[in-house]
Design a protein around this motif. Structure first.
Motif, PDB file in Angstrom:
ATOM      1  N   VAL A 171       0.858  -1.177   0.000  1.00 26.07           N
ATOM      2  CA  VAL A 171       0.000   0.000   0.000  1.00 26.07           C
ATOM      3  C   VAL A 171       0.898   1.232   0.000  1.00 26.07           C
ATOM      4  O   VAL A 171       1.775   1.361   0.856  1.00 26.07           O
ATOM      5  N   TYR A 172       0.690   2.120  -0.959  1.00 31.26           N
ATOM      6  CA  TYR A 172       1.465   3.359  -1.060  1.00 31.26           C
ATOM      7  C   TYR A 172       0.513   4.545  -1.054  1.00 31.26           C
ATOM      8  O   TYR A 172      -0.481   4.559  -1.776  1.00 31.26           O
ATOM      9  N   PHE A 173       0.835   5.534  -0.227  1.00 28.97           N
ATOM     10  CA  PHE A 173       0.091   6.793  -0.216  1.00 28.97           C
ATOM     11  C   PHE A 173       1.095   7.897  -0.507  1.00 28.97           C
ATOM     12  O   PHE A 173       2.013   8.129   0.291  1.00 28.97           O
ATOM     13  N   ASN A 174       0.942   8.561  -1.650  1.00 25.98           N
ATOM     14  CA  ASN A 174       1.904   9.584  -2.102  1.00 25.98           C
ATOM     15  C   ASN A 174       3.331   9.043  -2.091  1.00 25.98           C
ATOM     16  O   ASN A 174       4.242   9.649  -1.528  1.00 25.98           O
ATOM     17  N   THR A 175       3.534   7.908  -2.675  1.00 21.46           N
ATOM     18  CA  THR A 175       4.822   7.205  -2.816  1.00 21.46           C
ATOM     19  C   THR A 175       5.462   6.804  -1.488  1.00 21.46           C
ATOM     20  O   THR A 175       6.621   6.418  -1.453  1.00 21.46           O
ATOM     21  N   THR A 176       4.727   6.867  -0.383  1.00 21.80           N
ATOM     22  CA  THR A 176       5.212   6.406   0.913  1.00 21.80           C
ATOM     23  C   THR A 176       4.507   5.094   1.235  1.00 21.80           C
ATOM     24  O   THR A 176       3.276   5.025   1.191  1.00 21.80           O
ATOM     25  N   GLU A 177       5.291   4.067   1.567  1.00 19.42           N
ATOM     26  CA  GLU A 177       4.686   2.774   1.861  1.00 19.42           C
ATOM     27  C   GLU A 177       3.979   2.813   3.203  1.00 19.42           C
ATOM     28  O   GLU A 177       4.517   3.313   4.190  1.00 19.42           O
ATOM     29  N   CYS A 178       2.769   2.307   3.237  1.00 20.51           N
ATOM     30  CA  CYS A 178       1.941   2.274   4.442  1.00 20.51           C
ATOM     31  C   CYS A 178       1.555   0.834   4.730  1.00 20.51           C
ATOM     32  O   CYS A 178       1.752  -0.056   3.906  1.00 20.51           O
ATOM     33  N   SER A 179       0.976   0.618   5.868  1.00 14.75           N
ATOM     34  CA  SER A 179       0.520  -0.728   6.207  1.00 14.75           C
ATOM     35  C   SER A 179      -0.943  -0.904   5.785  1.00 14.75           C
ATOM     36  O   SER A 179      -1.598   0.049   5.333  1.00 14.75           O
ATOM     37  N   TYR A 180      -1.452  -2.102   5.985  1.00  9.23           N
ATOM     38  CA  TYR A 180      -2.834  -2.419   5.622  1.00  9.23           C
ATOM     39  C   TYR A 180      -3.820  -1.649   6.494  1.00  9.23           C
ATOM     40  O   TYR A 180      -4.998  -1.543   6.158  1.00  9.23           O
ATOM     41  N   VAL A 181      -3.356  -1.062   7.577  1.00  6.56           N
ATOM     42  CA  VAL A 181      -4.221  -0.288   8.476  1.00  6.56           C
ATOM     43  C   VAL A 181      -4.858   0.883   7.727  1.00  6.56           C
ATOM     44  O   VAL A 181      -5.994   1.261   8.015  1.00  6.56           O
ATOM     45  N   LEU A 182      -4.157   1.442   6.762  1.00  4.82           N
ATOM     46  CA  LEU A 182      -4.725   2.526   5.956  1.00  4.82           C
ATOM     47  C   LEU A 182      -5.938   2.037   5.178  1.00  4.82           C
ATOM     48  O   LEU A 182      -6.959   2.725   5.112  1.00  4.82           O
ATOM     49  N   VAL A 183      -5.862   0.861   4.613  1.00  3.58           N
ATOM     50  CA  VAL A 183      -7.005   0.290   3.880  1.00  3.58           C
ATOM     51  C   VAL A 183      -8.165   0.050   4.834  1.00  3.58           C
ATOM     52  O   VAL A 183      -9.323   0.350   4.506  1.00  3.58           O
TER      53      VAL A 183
END
Length: 128
Positions: free
Chosen positions: A93-105
């Motif tokens: 998961v990427y938000f503005n090219t920063t990798e995030c965890s599944y918690v964002l989803v």
């Protein structure tokens, strides 16, 4: 950290049109079903010996990409990885090219599932 994902999700959803929110909601529901099914699964296969020779290979199965009015971008990759004969499922998961965890989803899904409008009338119980 979870509060950060909540604010990211809220800001991202604020810049989407209702049609885009509906499409995002449907895509995330499908993603959630696949993720719940495959997140802890690993299997071994002796097929595709060409890929085994490379020792490690990745194949994207699906990519979800959304951009809102504020130029924030959400990209989700579903990936099938193979290490020798071991196969597993991976989600990036990427938000503005920063990798995030599944918690964002999960935060996006919970905000999209929540009712947006308050009921017009509230019913009160009648005491006799």
């Amino acid at each position: 950290m979870i509060g950060d994902y909540d604010s990211l999700a809220e800001d991202f959803l604020a810049g989407l049109t209702p049609e885009e929110k509906t499409r995002l909601y449907n895509d995330l529901l499908a993603l959630e079903d696949v993720h719940k099914l495959n997140q802890y699964s690993t299997y071994y296969t002796f097929k595709n010996l060409k890929r085994v020779a490379r020792r490690h290979s990745e194949r994207r199965k699906r990519t979800i990409r959304y951009m809102n009015n504020h130029n924030n971008e959400l990209i989700i990759h579903q990936i099938h990885e193979q290490h020798f004969f071991k196969n597993n499922y991976c989600l990036q998961v990427y938000f503005n090219t920063t990798e995030c965890s599944y918690v964002l989803v999960e935060a996006l899904l919970s905000m999209l599932k929540a009712p947006t409008a308050k009921p017009l009338h509230t019913l009160r119980g009648i005491t006799i």
